[in-house]
Write an enzyme that holds these catalytic residues in place. Sequence first.
Site, PDB file in Angstrom:
ATOM      1  CE  LYS A  59      34.472  17.965  32.530  1.00 47.83           C
ATOM      2  NZ  LYS A  59      35.854  18.499  32.725  1.00 47.83           N
ATOM      3  CE  LYS A  83      33.277  24.424  24.052  1.00 56.91           C
ATOM      4  NZ  LYS A  83      34.740  24.281  24.128  1.00 56.91           N
ATOM      5  CE  LYS A  95      38.382  27.511  28.661  1.00 57.39           C
ATOM      6  NZ  LYS A  95      38.210  26.324  27.886  1.00 57.39           N
ATOM      7  CB  THR A 179      39.274  18.171  20.934  1.00 54.38           C
ATOM      8  OG1 THR A 179      39.393  17.835  22.312  1.00 54.38           O
ATOM      9  CG2 THR A 179      38.623  19.516  20.802  1.00 54.38           C
ATOM     10  CG  ASN A 210      44.999  17.199  21.987  1.00 56.71           C
ATOM     11  OD1 ASN A 210      43.852  17.331  21.570  1.00 56.71           O
ATOM     12  ND2 ASN A 210      45.418  16.072  22.534  1.00 56.71           N
ATOM     13  CB  SER A 338      35.523  15.829  29.763  1.00 54.79           C
ATOM     14  OG  SER A 338      36.844  16.238  29.584  1.00 54.79           O
TER      15      SER A 338
END
Length: 405
Positions: A59, A83, A95, A179, A210, A338
């Site tokens: 992820k 994470k 990623k 976030t 963002n 997510s």
Amino acid sequence: MKKLYKIGGILSLHDDELQALAIPERVIQVKVQIPGADGKIKTFIGWRSQHNSALGPYKGGVRYHPNVSQDEVIALSMIMTWKNSLLQLPYGGGKAGIRVDPKSLTRAELELLSRNFIDAIYKYIGSDIDIPAPDVNTDSQVMSWFIDEYIKITGKVDLGAVTGKPVELGGISVREYSTGLGLAHIAKLAADKFLDGIEGRSVIIQGFGNLGSFAAKYLSELGAKIVGISDSKGGVLNYDGIDVNKALEVKHRTGSVINYPEGKKVTNDELLVSQCDILVPAALENVIHKYNAPKIQAKLIVEGANGPLTADADEILAHRQIPVVPDILANSGGVVGSYVEWANNKMGEIIEEEEAKKLILSRMEKAFSEIYKKYNDLGDQDLRTAAMVVAVERVVKAMRARGMI
Ligand code: GLU
């Protein structure tokens, strides 16, 4: 890597285990081509790094940036493994990055690039395999193209194969700002421990995408005073306080926060070493290094970007006793958001906004407490080390149980 070896020492891992933790399981390199608006074929290079799947499907986000490299994508995928483990999400780490300046493309070119990227990697992704999401310079529109292309190619309406989608496509509204919201919340918890509270604290935020812009909004709602902001063109400092809504309006209207009318114009380098209580580097990696770390004036650093501090900077700041709240906790609101979206897609449910918010923040609070406890138990280590010890240990246990190490 240096950091992982240090954690290996604390957890008494041997070299073979460290090797197994460090090497990504798979790195897919792709060539993505689009016919440009000028009639010529444009060719781009991209990667998806699938670092570790001990805890679940890979992820992590997909970034579009002119400086993306394979090494960078691998390093960022490893950060995602820690994470996701730290937040106890049922995921491994991944990623992706495409080396492209998205600002140089038309909207139609950007759409085609995004679709062609999915064409190149669709075999390796899916809601139980690897789940892409937004990252630097990608957003819910890019995720919409991703999921649409994925559905078209595979014939499966597997909405959980991509997160960060708009509400119409199974996204959750919280994901857009989770976030920044999560970062502000963690900054408050850290300020309570290290600075006697968040109220009235001066904050500098480097990066107004963002994350930076939502972090600014929620930090000011919590009573902090935003005194400095920047984007890739430069920044502005104003110790009377920056009006976040006005800054957003200026950014939308003129393309950059440097046109914010009140305050002193500064470069990004100047901004990072300016006077403040809390510094939030929320742009790209390695912006705080051995040359500027000695000059940092902040009393607390909260990492918005992934990897904004080099290993040297970490050591210097630890020595200077400036606490650094690590990326794997501070910016985890994105991937926790997510997770809520993905779980909803899997179950075919729709969660209420307030409930989703609560879920995300309580999950992050729990991780903060766990790190803080480990930090106190270890005694002589920084917060990142404490966080990584917790995260790496969980991955190691899963790998051992599965016979992966
Ligand atoms: N790109 C974000 C991160 O670095 C979010 C990843 C996700 O939602 O999967 O954590």
